[in-house]
Design a protein around this motif. Sequence first.
Motif, short mmCIF file in Angstrom:
data_model
loop_
_atom_site.label_atom_id
_atom_site.label_comp_id
_atom_site.label_asym_id
_atom_site.label_seq_id
_atom_site.Cartn_x
_atom_site.Cartn_y
_atom_site.Cartn_z
N TYR A 168 -88.43 -75.47 -14.43
CA TYR A 168 -89.17 -76.11 -13.34
C TYR A 168 -89.00 -77.62 -13.42
N ASP A 169 -89.08 -78.29 -12.23
CA ASP A 169 -89.01 -79.76 -12.21
C ASP A 169 -90.42 -80.34 -12.30
N SER A 205 -83.58 -69.84 -12.30
CA SER A 205 -84.10 -68.71 -13.08
C SER A 205 -82.90 -67.92 -13.55
N ASP A 232 -86.95 -69.48 -16.93
CA ASP A 232 -87.31 -70.20 -15.71
C ASP A 232 -87.44 -71.68 -16.02
N ASN A 264 -93.24 -78.86 -10.36
CA ASN A 264 -93.44 -77.42 -10.63
C ASN A 264 -92.64 -76.53 -9.69
N THR A 265 -91.56 -77.11 -9.16
CA THR A 265 -90.66 -76.34 -8.31
C THR A 265 -89.58 -75.71 -9.19
N LEU A 266 -89.29 -74.44 -8.97
CA LEU A 266 -88.31 -73.73 -9.78
C LEU A 266 -86.91 -74.30 -9.51
#
Length: 903
Positions: A466-467, A475, A464, A470-472
């Motif tokens: 994330y930016d 995945s 996973d 904390n946005t995915l």
Amino acid sequence: MAVPDARVELQIAGTWVDVTDDVLHNQTIRYSWGRRGEGSRTDPAAASFTLRNPTGTYSGQNPNSPYYGHLNRNTPVRLSHGGATMALVIPNGVLGRATTPDTAALDITGDIDVRADVTPRAWGGVTSTSSWEVVGKYSVTLNQRSWMLLVNDNGTVQFRWSADGTAVNVHASSIPVPFAPGQRGAIRATLDVNNGSGGWTLTFYTAPTLSGSWTQLGTATVTTAGTTSIFNSTTALEVGDVASLAFANVGREIHAVEVRNGIGGSAVANPVFTSQAEGTTSFADAAGRTWSIVSASITSRRVRVLEASSWTPRWGASGVDVTVPVEAAGILRRLGQGAKALASTLARRLPKQAPVAYWPLEDGSDATRAYSPIAGCPPLRVADFDFASDDSCPGSSALPSIGTAATMHAAIPPYSSPTNGYLVAMLYSIDTMPASKSAWLSIQTTGTGRGIVLNFTALNVVCDVYDSTNTLITSQAFANGALFGPGKWFRFDLTAQVNGGNTDIHLGFVDVEGGGLQWNFSIAGTPGVVTDIDTGFGTELSGMRLGHLGVYPSSNVGIWDSSDNGYRGESAGARVFRLANEESVPVLIASGPGTATAMGPQRPSTLLDLFGECEEADGGILFEDRERAGLLFRTRSTLYSQAPKLTIPYGQLAPPLQPTADDRWLRNDRTVKRPDGSSARAVLTSGALSTAAPPNGVGVYDDTHTLNVHLDSQVQGLAEWLLHRGTWDESRYPTVRIFLHKYSALVPEVCALSPGDIIRITDLPVWLPPGPIDLMVEGAEEIFKTLEWTITLSCSPAGPWAIGVLDDEDLGRLDTNGAELASGVTSTATSLSVATTSGPIWTTASADRPFDIRVGGEVMTVTNVTGASSPQTFTVTRSVNGVVKAHSSAADVRLATPTILAL
């Protein structure tokens, strides 16, 4: 020059100072080397002498001494003597040569014939460059390559040449040279640039010396379509090390070289170093070439380098007779003083791969955090780690397992990446995959993928990304294959590398015993650098083991080498070479043809014990290099079927030569174990030295050896080989003493002897068994006085090492399973009736004759065999070994030299 012309020098402030005039010769100079007997480890070389010291010259703490501050413990000491063969001597570890400028006569562009007479410390072995130079007109500077003759690590002879000064043709002989380490031999290469069939032909030869006769090395020539030529370079002709290259610095004595224009043509260069005067630095050869010596010497002197371990001033009453007895020793003494166990192979290698953060996690059982050996790297803070709970990883000391609430955290020291990439690596072992998604590694970066979390599920590896909010971003799930299992260890590599406007991410899983999986994907943006390890482990991962977590400033995954499995499977010689280089110990590896012994994993132990593991598993000999403070490892294969280095008649020995028929080395029931592996046993159940009770045997003499070899399949052969050596039915001659001042002609051969060499004693008196006696040299003690030189060799039987040689007239014959005389014979009978009691009958083919048999200690030469069934009739020549006797019916009949299979 009087023999031994012994000299003593001290290295003071980097310069060798001759102190011979201050040596008390009435107290002698003693020097010992090698090992005391077969099967033991080599003792440190030792020397002792006494210096006159009336003014305190050799008192290291005396400020009035001209050597004040320079006579410390382990001051280098050099003993030397004369009388050896004159040669161009290039010591181990030294780049030396003889060179002559380019001239028109050397500008050979067509057929060439190159010959060299050399005594190298090792013909084949393990070096950092896979070969060493003999002679060449070859420079990589400004593409001035013409040709060069070399010897490869596998003992083959190599010839290389260039037609344009840049592109190089490299070819080697099909088989290695037939010479043992330290044995003098001549090698030759001929290049026919146009063989008349539209191609070129390269042929290799060997001979005892340049005088011949020459024998083709291998049955095939190297022949290739298309003619060739040799570039007319402007570089000098060099004998020894070629200046523009950096090949291995193998010690060698070069006796003579010939370069001929055309195959068998006229010599355009032919330096004969054996004909020069001691210390010559420049001379002209018979072809008119003028030679200069660079960082080498033309000498008949040979040196032994040690370290002064003890300076003990002594004086008599009223301060008279002031002396300093000096004790000096070889490097093994220093290496064995207070040595601590070396760390695991992973903990030794990975910190040298320039990590910005690294934690071995090999901490003790009471540890609460993991230390880092990297300066400026903080400890790894952990929770619910059970340190030192699993020591099953072959390349590591004991590592921790985690519990249900495990976490690990650390800030990565600031760094920059010169390649715009990074690597996060670690080792792990897990018995089963979790039923649900469970995190096992989380990192923070400054890149577009600000956070990366690795997870295991029952079926997949999930990555996973994330930016910064904390946005995915993505995945990625990949089938986990077999990335788990009881006792299985995997190394994991996570790399991120800039690729234009994207970041390429690589996930690699490699089983430390071989095999694995990898996956790759990309995201838009930059990789940045790693700033934190911030992992909360999934609860279902309880029991997972891990270690050797590191962060590296590039995406290069070549950090591991084979350190993760403890270098399991590397040869004994390669291990000694690697360890010595890691510890900055000069070493030369001498190996021969045949199978190398594959080692098991290298576990933490002292350096000398790790060397000892290699020596014991292989059956070779590790000893000190006499030319420098270093080591030489001679593998088992170099000990097989050697020609004698020295042949000496009994009358030239100093008395006594006493045989010993004892049971010191007798072992007839041998077991070999592999650490954490299987074992094998070999027992001799019949015969004179069998386990049978006397008088049918000698009873049980058993032992067990634990040998760190690679595979269980190796231990049976090792047990049988040790049984063969332990039941060799031959008297031992533990010591052989020679007065070299009396027989100075023996000096060149004797001073060249090293552990593992063979000597032969001939012309034995009637009270000894008929000879010759072949002995293997184990070590020696030498005593030097002003006009005296005595050497006492420690020896063991050489017979066990005379293994089978394919197509050899003596060593290539299989013995009978059982044969005996069908009727008795007189001492002069030349016809024998021989009955075969077990196995096939004797060959009657004329091509297989003559051959020697042994009956009741008498050796006979069989010139004819007739009869298609047992008994057969042998026509023989009697008393070949001087034994004259009659033999009774049922006397045992055997080959005199039956084939022995090598390990």
